[in-house]
Scaffold this active site. Sequence first.
Site, PDB file in Angstrom:
ATOM      1  CB  SER A 103       4.808  -9.559  -0.621  1.00  0.00           C
ATOM      2  OG  SER A 103       6.110  -9.215  -1.012  1.00  0.00           O
ATOM      3  CG  ASP A 114      10.103  -5.292  -2.759  1.00  0.00           C
ATOM      4  OD1 ASP A 114       9.276  -6.153  -2.406  1.00  0.00           O
ATOM      5  OD2 ASP A 114       9.811  -4.099  -2.874  1.00  0.00           O
ATOM      6  CG  ASP A 116       8.333  -3.975   0.896  1.00  0.00           C
ATOM      7  OD1 ASP A 116       8.719  -3.061   0.166  1.00  0.00           O
ATOM      8  OD2 ASP A 116       7.662  -4.947   0.488  1.00  0.00           O
ATOM      9  CG  ASP A 169      11.692  -0.709  -1.397  1.00  0.00           C
ATOM     10  OD1 ASP A 169      12.676  -0.707  -2.169  1.00  0.00           O
ATOM     11  OD2 ASP A 169      10.529  -0.448  -1.763  1.00  0.00           O
ATOM     12  CE  LYS A 230       1.596 -10.013  -4.270  1.00  0.00           C
ATOM     13  NZ  LYS A 230       2.314  -9.430  -3.117  1.00  0.00           N
ATOM     14  CE1 TYR A 239       0.464  -7.702  -7.125  1.00  0.00           C
ATOM     15  CE2 TYR A 239       2.421  -6.579  -7.928  1.00  0.00           C
ATOM     16  CZ  TYR A 239       1.716  -7.172  -6.897  1.00  0.00           C
ATOM     17  OH  TYR A 239       2.252  -7.222  -5.637  1.00  0.00           O
TER      18      TYR A 239
HETATM   19  N1  LIG Z   1      -0.656   2.827  -1.934  1.00  0.00           N
HETATM   20  C1  LIG Z   1      -0.277   2.400  -0.745  1.00  0.00           C
HETATM   21  N2  LIG Z   1      -1.016   2.682   0.352  1.00  0.00           N
HETATM   22  C2  LIG Z   1      -0.659   2.247   1.559  1.00  0.00           C
HETATM   23  N3  LIG Z   1       0.430   1.507   1.801  1.00  0.00           N
HETATM   24  C3  LIG Z   1       1.206   1.202   0.758  1.00  0.00           C
HETATM   25  C4  LIG Z   1       0.905   1.621  -0.573  1.00  0.00           C
HETATM   26  N4  LIG Z   1       1.872   1.164  -1.403  1.00  0.00           N
HETATM   27  C5  LIG Z   1       2.734   0.472  -0.637  1.00  0.00           C
HETATM   28  N5  LIG Z   1       2.341   0.499   0.657  1.00  0.00           N
HETATM   29  C6  LIG Z   1       2.994  -0.164   1.786  1.00  0.00           C
HETATM   30  O1  LIG Z   1       4.264  -0.622   1.383  1.00  0.00           O
HETATM   31  C7  LIG Z   1       4.285  -2.063   1.411  1.00  0.00           C
HETATM   32  C8  LIG Z   1       5.191  -2.567   0.326  1.00  0.00           C
HETATM   33  O2  LIG Z   1       4.719  -2.203  -0.946  1.00  0.00           O
HETATM   34  P1  LIG Z   1       4.969  -3.169  -2.179  1.00  0.00           P
HETATM   35  O3  LIG Z   1       4.496  -2.430  -3.390  1.00  0.00           O
HETATM   36  O4  LIG Z   1       6.347  -3.716  -2.142  1.00  0.00           O
HETATM   37  O5  LIG Z   1       3.874  -4.292  -1.898  1.00  0.00           O
HETATM   38  P2  LIG Z   1       4.036  -5.795  -1.464  1.00  0.00           P
HETATM   39  O6  LIG Z   1       2.786  -6.140  -0.678  1.00  0.00           O
HETATM   40  O7  LIG Z   1       5.325  -6.035  -0.778  1.00  0.00           O
HETATM   41  O8  LIG Z   1       3.952  -6.555  -2.858  1.00  0.00           O
HETATM   42  P3  LIG Z   1       5.140  -7.060  -3.830  1.00  0.00           P
HETATM   43  O9  LIG Z   1       5.086  -8.549  -3.713  1.00  0.00           O
HETATM   44  O10 LIG Z   1       4.698  -6.575  -5.181  1.00  0.00           O
HETATM   45  O11 LIG Z   1       6.426  -6.446  -3.376  1.00  0.00           O
HETATM   46  C9  LIG Z   1       2.843  -2.470   1.302  1.00  0.00           C
HETATM   47  O12 LIG Z   1       2.591  -3.758   1.788  1.00  0.00           O
HETATM   48  C10 LIG Z   1       2.185  -1.392   2.134  1.00  0.00           C
HETATM   49  O13 LIG Z   1       2.322  -1.649   3.487  1.00  0.00           O
HETATM   50 MG   LIG Z   2       7.233  -5.581  -1.563  1.00  0.00          MG
END
Ligand SMILES: Nc1ncnc2c1ncn2[C@@H]1O[C@H](COP(=O)(O)OP(=O)(O)OP(=O)(O)O)[C@@H](O)[C@H]1O
Ligand SMILES: [Mg+2]
Length: 495
Positions: A103, A114, A116, A169, A230, A239
Amino acid sequence: MVSSERLASSSRPPQVATKQYGVTKPISMAGPTGADIQRSLELEKFLTDAGVYESKEEADKREEVLRRLGEIVKDWVKRVTRIRGYSDQMVEDANAVIFTFGSFRLGVHVPGADIDTLCIGPSYVNREEDFFFILHDFLADMDEVTELQPVPDAHVPVMKFKFEGISIDLLYASVSQLVVAEDLDISDMSLLYNVDEQTVHSLNGCRVADQILKLVPNVEHFRTTLICLKFWAKRRGVYSNVTGFLGGVNWALLVAQVCQLYPNAVPSMLVTQFFRLYTQWHWPNPVMLCEIEEDELGFSVWDPRGRTHHMPIITPAYPCVNSSYNVSASTLRVMMEQFQYGNKICEDIDLNKSRWTTLFVPYLFFESYRNYLQVDIVAANVNDLRAWKGWVESRLRQLTLMIEQDTFGKLQCHPYPHEYVDTTKQCAHCAFFVGLQRKQGEIVQEGQQFDIRGTIDEFRQCINMYTFRKPGMKIQVSHVQRRQIPSYVFPDGYG
Ligand SMILES: Nc1ncnc2c1ncn2[C@@H]1O[C@H](COP(=O)(O)OP(=O)(O)OP(=O)(O)O)[C@@H](O)[C@H]1O
Ligand SMILES: [Mg+2]
């Protein structure tokens, strides 16, 4: 007033992918009317007031944390290069770079989310020892770092920690280069040659985020719409990847698809079309943003086992995978109900019969069922609870599947992705709840009850097989009726 053009376009059925590995084509649509623009402004105001955008100070702090992380990984790689006995010149040239994904990279993170991150290092710096031991110990010694938790055996190995209170992460990918260029191009396919599967997975998040941003016609509209959806999904209890609903990347891909279909639409229209499209989508037809060659697919959509892919949402970078493999028949059912709710409210908003606030009304889970399962999790301390809870949470989907299977689908489960804490307990505690209901339309014989004690025993046994189980880690699963829901679930009263 709703324009006639708008009515004409919104009464058209959405096009759904019918061709194998094909994509839906843009539905040409007139640009926004004055009313659409006004509704978009109202939506943005609603989101701002709801606190989904972080302040300038928070944004600056994130940038500073990322800059510090960049320095730390560079120091680490130089240190490893020295330990390996490379020349002084090699030590000087040694480099590692940090990329963000998720995100934060998409520009849709909320305050407290978080970050990433992916660290890319040279070929001779490995994940097993250099990353999970040397860098780990390096971080463990730093005052800024707390809650350091290495997860080396995950599908995508990750080091989780907080840096000055911000959740990070951190993934690691070692590429086939002796010196990593500062301006490394992450989309370069040659990075994927001669690397192990975990490296391909680790690189994938960044490549997916970049692809999404490239494939949407208007990034700002995409961002606003995604932030909105979201926030909506959190309010409506859908979610969560781990519980079998959708997580960040899944919502991003669903929204990106709508943006592609309606390239001229402003966010209010995109939100409306989102609900229209996905209430009518013929799952398991896959959502995909670009044409995908068969050999780019990291799984088979049409494989006979593919029946477990209830709601395929395919990532747009090699190896393209179904990002929503956790979705089950029951979580899909719950999401479809929520999409229908969203669709109804948006139709009313279009007719000036409702307002944005109604769309985001929190879902009243504890008023929706008469029977629930309460899953209590306790551990000796908060650190043990974090790990234990994570394990139990990741198995809740299994509990749902087992119950539905053992009752031949007659008892339906709704796992709720929120945890509740009883602060009066001596030990560290949290509880999850699962809503239970008879399948609608089932003929009920008088006195007919479901006995799921055997299923629950089996689930508990499976949970207790946790490899890292410590004394004090316990789980209890009980059947509770609505009126028996404990009061800590309602800190503001019963409403
Ligand atoms: N099930 C999945 N399949 C493929 N890629 C994934 C999956 N889960 C996570 N990822 C990868 O890891 C990244 C980080 O996951 P995360 O759950 O933190 O989502 P996010 O888009 O950062 O949303 P949030 O705002 O909840 O943190 C995703 O954007 C994606 O690239
Ligand atoms: Mg994230």
